[in-house]
Design a protein around this motif. Structure first.
Motif, short mmCIF file in Angstrom:
data_model
loop_
_atom_site.label_atom_id
_atom_site.label_comp_id
_atom_site.label_asym_id
_atom_site.label_seq_id
_atom_site.Cartn_x
_atom_site.Cartn_y
_atom_site.Cartn_z
N TYR A 52 103.24 75.24 -3.19
CA TYR A 52 102.61 76.49 -2.77
C TYR A 52 102.15 76.42 -1.31
O TYR A 52 102.20 77.42 -0.59
CB TYR A 52 101.43 76.82 -3.68
CG TYR A 52 101.86 77.41 -5.01
CD1 TYR A 52 102.74 78.49 -5.06
CD2 TYR A 52 101.39 76.89 -6.21
CE1 TYR A 52 103.14 79.03 -6.27
CE2 TYR A 52 101.78 77.43 -7.43
CZ TYR A 52 102.66 78.49 -7.46
OH TYR A 52 103.06 79.03 -8.66
N ARG A 53 101.72 75.24 -0.88
CA ARG A 53 101.35 75.11 0.54
C ARG A 53 102.57 75.31 1.43
O ARG A 53 102.49 75.95 2.48
CB ARG A 53 100.73 73.73 0.79
CG ARG A 53 99.35 73.54 0.18
CD ARG A 53 98.70 72.26 0.68
NE ARG A 53 97.50 71.93 -0.08
CZ ARG A 53 97.40 70.94 -0.94
NH1 ARG A 53 98.44 70.14 -1.16
NH2 ARG A 53 96.27 70.70 -1.58
N GLY A 54 103.69 74.73 1.03
CA GLY A 54 104.91 74.91 1.80
C GLY A 54 105.33 76.37 1.85
O GLY A 54 105.77 76.88 2.90
N PHE A 55 105.19 77.06 0.72
CA PHE A 55 105.54 78.49 0.68
C PHE A 55 104.60 79.29 1.57
O PHE A 55 105.02 80.21 2.28
CB PHE A 55 105.47 78.98 -0.77
CG PHE A 55 105.64 80.47 -0.92
CD1 PHE A 55 106.70 81.13 -0.33
CD2 PHE A 55 104.72 81.20 -1.66
CE1 PHE A 55 106.86 82.51 -0.47
CE2 PHE A 55 104.86 82.57 -1.81
CZ PHE A 55 105.94 83.23 -1.21
N GLN A 56 103.32 78.93 1.57
CA GLN A 56 102.35 79.63 2.41
C GLN A 56 102.74 79.52 3.89
O GLN A 56 102.67 80.50 4.64
CB GLN A 56 100.96 79.05 2.18
CG GLN A 56 99.86 79.72 2.99
CD GLN A 56 98.51 79.03 2.80
OE1 GLN A 56 98.44 77.81 2.66
NE2 GLN A 56 97.44 79.82 2.78
N LEU A 57 103.15 78.34 4.32
CA LEU A 57 103.56 78.14 5.71
C LEU A 57 104.81 78.96 6.04
O LEU A 57 104.87 79.61 7.09
CB LEU A 57 103.83 76.66 5.97
CG LEU A 57 102.61 75.73 5.96
CD1 LEU A 57 103.05 74.28 6.07
CD2 LEU A 57 101.66 76.09 7.11
N ALA A 58 105.79 78.95 5.13
CA ALA A 58 107.03 79.69 5.37
C ALA A 58 106.75 81.19 5.38
O ALA A 58 107.35 81.93 6.18
CB ALA A 58 108.06 79.34 4.30
N ILE A 95 109.40 76.73 -5.62
CA ILE A 95 108.19 76.74 -6.45
C ILE A 95 108.22 77.87 -7.46
O ILE A 95 107.35 77.94 -8.35
CB ILE A 95 106.93 76.84 -5.54
CG1 ILE A 95 105.66 76.43 -6.30
CG2 ILE A 95 106.80 78.23 -4.93
CD1 ILE A 95 105.65 75.00 -6.75
N GLU A 96 109.21 78.74 -7.38
CA GLU A 96 109.32 79.87 -8.30
C GLU A 96 109.43 79.43 -9.75
O GLU A 96 109.07 80.18 -10.67
CB GLU A 96 110.56 80.71 -7.92
CG GLU A 96 110.76 81.95 -8.77
CD GLU A 96 112.09 82.62 -8.48
OE1 GLU A 96 112.25 83.79 -8.89
OE2 GLU A 96 112.98 81.99 -7.87
N ILE A 97 109.94 78.22 -9.98
CA ILE A 97 110.11 77.74 -11.35
C ILE A 97 108.78 77.60 -12.07
O ILE A 97 108.74 77.55 -13.31
CB ILE A 97 110.88 76.40 -11.39
CG1 ILE A 97 110.11 75.30 -10.66
CG2 ILE A 97 112.28 76.58 -10.81
CD1 ILE A 97 110.72 73.91 -10.81
N VAL A 98 107.67 77.54 -11.34
CA VAL A 98 106.34 77.45 -11.96
C VAL A 98 105.91 78.86 -12.35
O VAL A 98 105.10 79.50 -11.67
CB VAL A 98 105.32 76.79 -11.02
CG1 VAL A 98 103.97 76.62 -11.72
CG2 VAL A 98 105.82 75.44 -10.54
N ARG A 99 106.46 79.34 -13.42
CA ARG A 99 106.20 80.70 -13.87
C ARG A 99 105.07 80.69 -14.90
O ARG A 99 105.21 81.10 -16.06
CB ARG A 99 107.48 81.32 -14.43
CG ARG A 99 108.63 81.29 -13.42
CD ARG A 99 109.93 81.75 -14.01
NE ARG A 99 109.99 83.19 -14.17
CZ ARG A 99 110.33 84.05 -13.22
NH1 ARG A 99 110.65 83.61 -12.00
NH2 ARG A 99 110.36 85.35 -13.45
N THR A 100 103.93 80.20 -14.46
CA THR A 100 102.75 80.08 -15.30
C THR A 100 101.52 80.06 -14.41
O THR A 100 101.64 79.94 -13.19
CB THR A 100 102.82 78.79 -16.16
OG1 THR A 100 101.73 78.78 -17.09
CG2 THR A 100 102.76 77.54 -15.30
N GLY A 101 100.33 80.18 -15.02
CA GLY A 101 99.11 80.11 -14.24
C GLY A 101 98.92 81.30 -13.32
O GLY A 101 99.29 82.43 -13.66
#
Length: 368
Positions: A52-58, A95-101
């Motif tokens: 999620y941190r990597g996605f936030q940067l992108a 990170i899309e595979i984390v389809r929870t939370g």
């Protein structure tokens, strides 16, 4: 690698991935609770939170690229924005595979990426907006109140690569660009929310890493491990069922290339590659192999082999989906991905799940 796969070569590679490291009969014993806690901790800290941190940067880079395009439109700034889109989309795919939370709360998944869109809901809404501009769609605060299909990557892809996108390189694309900028800012904001949710010491990371009778998510380590493996199984299913079968179901069936994700921008395989990288990295970072008896480590080795084989073919796919499904070699590669995608699901669900002590007949796919 795999510049052109003949039918025989495809068959040989598929057979190899299925036949590799055939396992002896498994006598499952569920791992020790402490061993599971260590694996889950590595998955949460080393993969989920980092992802999620990597996605936030992108997403931040994407928002900056769209802002630059709007302030100084040109062919060069448009190309840069498109490049930023591809990078951010791939980062999300990992990170899309984390389809929870937190991802499934407040419609975050759909707001980031509304797909599959079988009725073209998002396309119609974005086209209508561009035909009849609404300034409310150019501000994040008001955009959040609109349809989820207008808020994420699907909408932004049409802005950057759909009909009329060439206007973005000049002043005539001003409204279109400002709407795209708001979408990118919205994606960035959601990414920041996901990071904050997972970084909160008393939040979801605590629930994953500390199963117990008072835990609202997991009473036991086995429940946490079931959820973790479920991420992998459902992620592998998503690649096969949503990313590929949405537009291609087999050699003797009609193909629908314009139903493929991001076909306009030729980023279909960008997403597939990102999803597969996420599966690979989660397996490696969490060190799932540590939960297996030493004589059954080859289960994870065979999963890794199949993943590598699939990723190798994905790297060689024609980014033009219409051309890929019209070409014999391209369809052979797609057939390979379908066959080995099913094999990957079975190895995760049946072989690994069985080896760590799940009861006979358990299926993550069924949600049991």
């Amino acid at each position: 690698m795999l510049k052109a796969l003949s039918t025989a070569a495809l068959g040989a590679l598929a057979f190899a991935s299925v036949a590799v490291a055939q396992e002896e009969a498994i006598s499952p014993t569920f791992p020790e609770p402490e061993a599971i806690r260590q694996v889950v901790e590595k998955a949460v800290d080393g993969f989920i939170r980092e992802g999620y941190r990597g996605f936030q940067l992108a997403a931040g880079d994407l928002a900056e690229g769209m802002a630059s395009l709007c302030s100084a439109p040109s062919p060069a700034s448009l190309a840069a924005a498109k490049n930023g889109f591809a990078k951010a989309a791939r980062s999300w795919a990992r990170i899309e595979i984390v389809r929870t939370g937190p991802a499934i709360e407040e419609n975050r998944l759909e707001r980031i990426l509304f797909y599959p869109d079988r009725k073209s809901t998002g396309l119609k809404q974005v086209q209508a907006l561009l035909a009849k501009p609404d300034e409310a769609a150019t501000e994040v605060a008001s955009l959040k109140g609109k349809s989820v299909a207008m808020q994420g990557f699907g909408a932004l892809e049409f802005v950057l690569a759909g009909t009329g996108s060439e206007s973005l390189s000049g002043p005539e694309g001003n409204f279109r660009c400002r709407y795209g900028r708001a979408v990118a800012q919205n994606i960035k904001q959601i990414a920041s929310e996901l990071v904050a949710k997972w970084d909160a010491a008393d939040g979801i990371q605590h629930h994953w890493q500390n199963p117990g009778p008072d835990n609202p998510l997991f009473r036991t380590e086995q429940e946490a491990m079931t959820a973790l493996l479920g991420i992998l199984v459902h992620g592998a299913e998503m690649v096969r069922d949503q990313r590929i079968e949405t537009f291609y179901r087999g050699e003797d069936k009609s193909a629908f290339p314009k139903q493929a994700i991001f076909w306009r921008s030729q980023n279909t395989w960008t997403m597939v590659a990102g999803n597969l990288e996420g599966l690979r990295d989660l397996i490696r970072v969490s060190e799932l192999v540590d939960l297996l008896p030493s004589d059954q480590h080859s289960i994870v080795g065979s999963i890794d082999f199949v993943l590598k084989s699939i990723m190798g073919v994905v790297e060689e796919m024609n980014p033009d989906i219409e051309a890929a499904v019209a070409d014999t070699a391209g369809r052979q590669k797609l057939d390979f991905l379908l066959v080995n995608g099913r094999d990957l699901i079975d190895r995760l669900n049946d072989q690994y799940g069985g080896a760590i002590g799940l009861t006979s007949g358990f299926s993550f796919s069924d949600g049991d």
